[in-house]
Design a protein around this motif. Structure first.
Motif, mmCIF file in Angstrom:
data_model
loop_
_atom_site.group_PDB
_atom_site.id
_atom_site.type_symbol
_atom_site.label_atom_id
_atom_site.label_comp_id
_atom_site.label_asym_id
_atom_site.label_seq_id
_atom_site.Cartn_x
_atom_site.Cartn_y
_atom_site.Cartn_z
ATOM 1 N N LEU A 98 29.668 52.385 31.502
ATOM 2 C CA LEU A 98 29.628 50.927 31.376
ATOM 3 C C LEU A 98 29.434 50.235 32.722
ATOM 4 N N SER A 99 30.081 50.762 33.752
ATOM 5 C CA SER A 99 29.998 50.123 35.067
ATOM 6 C C SER A 99 28.598 50.226 35.663
ATOM 7 N N ARG A 100 27.756 51.095 35.093
ATOM 8 C CA ARG A 100 26.384 51.270 35.584
ATOM 9 C C ARG A 100 25.336 50.694 34.628
ATOM 10 N N ASP A 101 25.749 50.321 33.414
ATOM 11 C CA ASP A 101 24.811 49.875 32.388
ATOM 12 C C ASP A 101 24.634 48.355 32.461
ATOM 13 N N VAL A 102 23.457 47.907 32.892
ATOM 14 C CA VAL A 102 23.208 46.467 33.049
ATOM 15 C C VAL A 102 22.971 45.795 31.708
ATOM 16 N N SER A 103 22.772 46.578 30.642
ATOM 17 C CA SER A 103 22.489 45.990 29.337
ATOM 18 C C SER A 103 23.744 45.497 28.625
ATOM 19 N N ILE A 104 24.905 46.014 29.023
ATOM 20 C CA ILE A 104 26.160 45.589 28.387
ATOM 21 C C ILE A 104 27.276 45.554 29.436
ATOM 22 N N PRO A 105 27.144 44.678 30.422
ATOM 23 C CA PRO A 105 28.109 44.609 31.534
ATOM 24 C C PRO A 105 29.328 43.770 31.169
ATOM 25 N N ILE A 106 30.279 44.342 30.449
ATOM 26 C CA ILE A 106 31.388 43.527 29.938
ATOM 27 C C ILE A 106 32.235 42.912 31.053
ATOM 28 N N TRP A 107 32.359 43.600 32.203
ATOM 29 C CA TRP A 107 33.159 43.040 33.300
ATOM 30 C C TRP A 107 32.386 41.963 34.041
ATOM 31 N N ARG A 108 31.075 42.039 33.977
ATOM 32 C CA ARG A 108 30.250 41.064 34.686
ATOM 33 C C ARG A 108 29.535 40.113 33.723
ATOM 34 N N GLY A 109 29.874 40.217 32.436
ATOM 35 C CA GLY A 109 29.160 39.418 31.444
ATOM 36 C C GLY A 109 29.974 38.303 30.835
ATOM 37 N N GLY A 110 31.039 37.870 31.507
ATOM 38 C CA GLY A 110 31.804 36.737 31.011
ATOM 39 C C GLY A 110 32.889 37.079 30.020
ATOM 40 N N TYR A 111 33.347 38.343 30.001
ATOM 41 C CA TYR A 111 34.386 38.746 29.056
ATOM 42 C C TYR A 111 35.713 39.070 29.752
ATOM 43 N N THR A 112 35.880 38.531 30.944
ATOM 44 C CA THR A 112 37.089 38.820 31.722
ATOM 45 C C THR A 112 38.357 38.430 30.974
ATOM 46 N N PHE A 113 38.366 37.260 30.377
ATOM 47 C CA PHE A 113 39.556 36.775 29.663
ATOM 48 C C PHE A 113 39.933 37.732 28.533
ATOM 49 N N GLU A 114 38.957 38.109 27.714
ATOM 50 C CA GLU A 114 39.220 39.021 26.606
ATOM 51 C C GLU A 114 39.752 40.365 27.104
ATOM 52 N N ILE A 115 39.160 40.861 28.168
ATOM 53 C CA ILE A 115 39.572 42.159 28.708
ATOM 54 C C ILE A 115 41.016 42.121 29.183
ATOM 55 N N VAL A 116 41.382 41.093 29.933
ATOM 56 C CA VAL A 116 42.754 40.976 30.445
ATOM 57 C C VAL A 116 43.752 40.856 29.291
ATOM 58 N N ILE A 117 43.451 39.988 28.329
ATOM 59 C CA ILE A 117 44.360 39.767 27.192
ATOM 60 C C ILE A 117 44.591 41.055 26.411
ATOM 61 N N PHE A 118 43.530 41.778 26.121
ATOM 62 C CA PHE A 118 43.689 42.973 25.291
ATOM 63 C C PHE A 118 44.228 44.168 26.080
ATOM 64 N N HIS A 119 44.090 44.150 27.401
ATOM 65 C CA HIS A 119 44.818 45.121 28.228
ATOM 66 C C HIS A 119 46.322 44.917 28.039
ATOM 67 N N ILE A 120 46.737 43.673 28.167
ATOM 68 C CA ILE A 120 48.163 43.352 28.055
ATOM 69 C C ILE A 120 48.681 43.634 26.642
ATOM 70 N N LEU A 121 47.891 43.280 25.627
ATOM 71 C CA LEU A 121 48.295 43.557 24.246
ATOM 72 C C LEU A 121 48.418 45.056 23.990
ATOM 73 N N GLY A 122 47.557 45.843 24.622
ATOM 74 C CA GLY A 122 47.642 47.291 24.489
ATOM 75 C C GLY A 122 48.924 47.841 25.083
ATOM 76 N N VAL A 123 49.316 47.294 26.232
ATOM 77 C CA VAL A 123 50.582 47.698 26.863
ATOM 78 C C VAL A 123 51.759 47.350 25.957
ATOM 79 N N ILE A 124 51.763 46.119 25.456
ATOM 80 C CA ILE A 124 52.866 45.667 24.593
ATOM 81 C C ILE A 124 52.955 46.514 23.327
ATOM 82 N N ALA A 125 51.809 46.774 22.703
ATOM 83 C CA ALA A 125 51.794 47.553 21.461
ATOM 84 C C ALA A 125 52.333 48.960 21.683
#
Length: 325
Positions: free
Chosen positions: A183-210
């Motif tokens: 993913l970090s090398r794929d420019v076609s689906i750059p989730i960290w660089r494509g405006g999904y930072t908020f979703e990524i952070v939230i679901f990281h935290i939800l994963g920890v809580i779960a």
């Protein structure tokens, strides 16, 4: 105060590993496996040294953090030898950090992981060639906090936590590493660089809580994690960045908590050996998959893992029947 120090020590050393050792160096050296190979080579030796050096754990932590700090001043222009030395320091600190986690409560573990995932995600897009300040700052925070770590003569672990096999841990790390590095090398689906930072952070935290809040049986948890990884890969192949930004961070946090809780039952010698496999060999294999662009072969691994999980459950059920008879 010591509990806060422990939380920050764990959080910022994990951030250092993510932003400097895992992503910064690999990206700066353009994923040249022959150059960056010196880092995992040193990591393997460092993991073993964490146990075989016969001084107190506090002294080991101080020595290897100081070593990490000095080397970070040379970032990112490392020579092969400097990469090897950095690998030793990071590799030695990994089992020592997990050993210190035995002193943390569930809340402190949750906060430490949430902080590391949050900061790591927010700074992921920071120019890799300019992360020297970040690396130095994180190491200084970890070094300062390490002087205030709780001093407990006897560390008690939760016997209700399930232990997982080395095979299943290696499998999870491999699946994560292969997808992350791809993913970090794929420019076609750059989730960290494509405006999904908020979703990524939230679901990281939800994963920890779960993972910390809800207890399910070992078999169900293994199957749950494999299914979540399968969905993550499916959403990657289908080019669905939003769904991937929801499921993938969640499973990363969830399985990492599961592994950490399982490792808390191990002594430092076993931790050192385990880190060789799950910290360096498994992640290195995932990086190789990404560099060779052969991620399409990973579904075969899912089939093997599913068979393994189902076979282990059948074995458990057979033993239970024998006991009843």
């Amino acid at each position: 105060m010591s509990k806060i120090a422990l939380t920050l020590f764990i959080a910022f050393e994990l951030c250092y590993y993510l932003l400097i050792a895992q992503t910064g160096i690999v990206e700066y050296f353009s994923s040249n496996i022959f150059l960056i190979a010196f880092l995992p080579m040193g990591g393997v030796i460092g993991s073993l040294l964490s146990y075989y050096i016969k001084i107190s754990n506090q002294q080991k932590i101080t020595i290897f953090l100081c070593m990490q700090l000095i080397l970070t001043f040379f970032y990112p222009n490392f020579s092969s030898f400097e990469l090897f030395l950095l690998g030793i320091s990071v590799g030695a600190l990994a089992p020592l950090l997990i050993n210190e986690l035995k002193k943390a409560s569930i809340i402190e573990l949750g906060f430490a992981l949430s902080i590391s995932y949050g900061i790591g995600t927010l700074l992921f897009n920071y120019d890799v060639s300019k992360r020297e300040f970040i690396g130095v700052a994180f190491t200084l925070i970890a070094l300062l906090c390490s002087t205030q770590l709780p001093k407990l003569k006897e560390i008690k672990t939760n016997n209700s936590i399930e232990s997982y096999s080395l095979f299943i841990m290696v499998l999870w790390i491999f699946l994560d590493s292969a997808l992350f590095e791809t993913l970090s090398r794929d420019v076609s689906i750059p989730i960290w660089r494509g405006g999904y930072t908020f979703e990524i952070v939230i679901f990281h935290i939800l994963g920890v809580i779960a993972a910390l809040k809800f207890n399910i049986q070992k078999f169900e948890k293994e199957l749950f994690i494999v299914i979540l990884f399968a969905l993550s890969y499916l959403f990657y192949f289908l080019q669905e960045p939003l769904l991937l930004s929801i499921v993938y961070p969640f499973v990363i946090s969830y399985y990492n908590v599961t592994i950490l809780q399982s490792l808390l039952k191990k002594d430092l010698k076993v931790l050192a050996i385990y880190m060789v496999f799950i910290g360096w060999i498994a992640s290195g294999a995932g990086l190789f998959i990404a560099l060779e662009n052969i991620i399409l072969f990973v579904p075969i691994i899912f089939l093997i893992s599913l068979i393994k999980v189902l076979n282990s459950q059948d074995t458990i059920q057979s033993k239970e029947k024998e006991c009843l008879n």
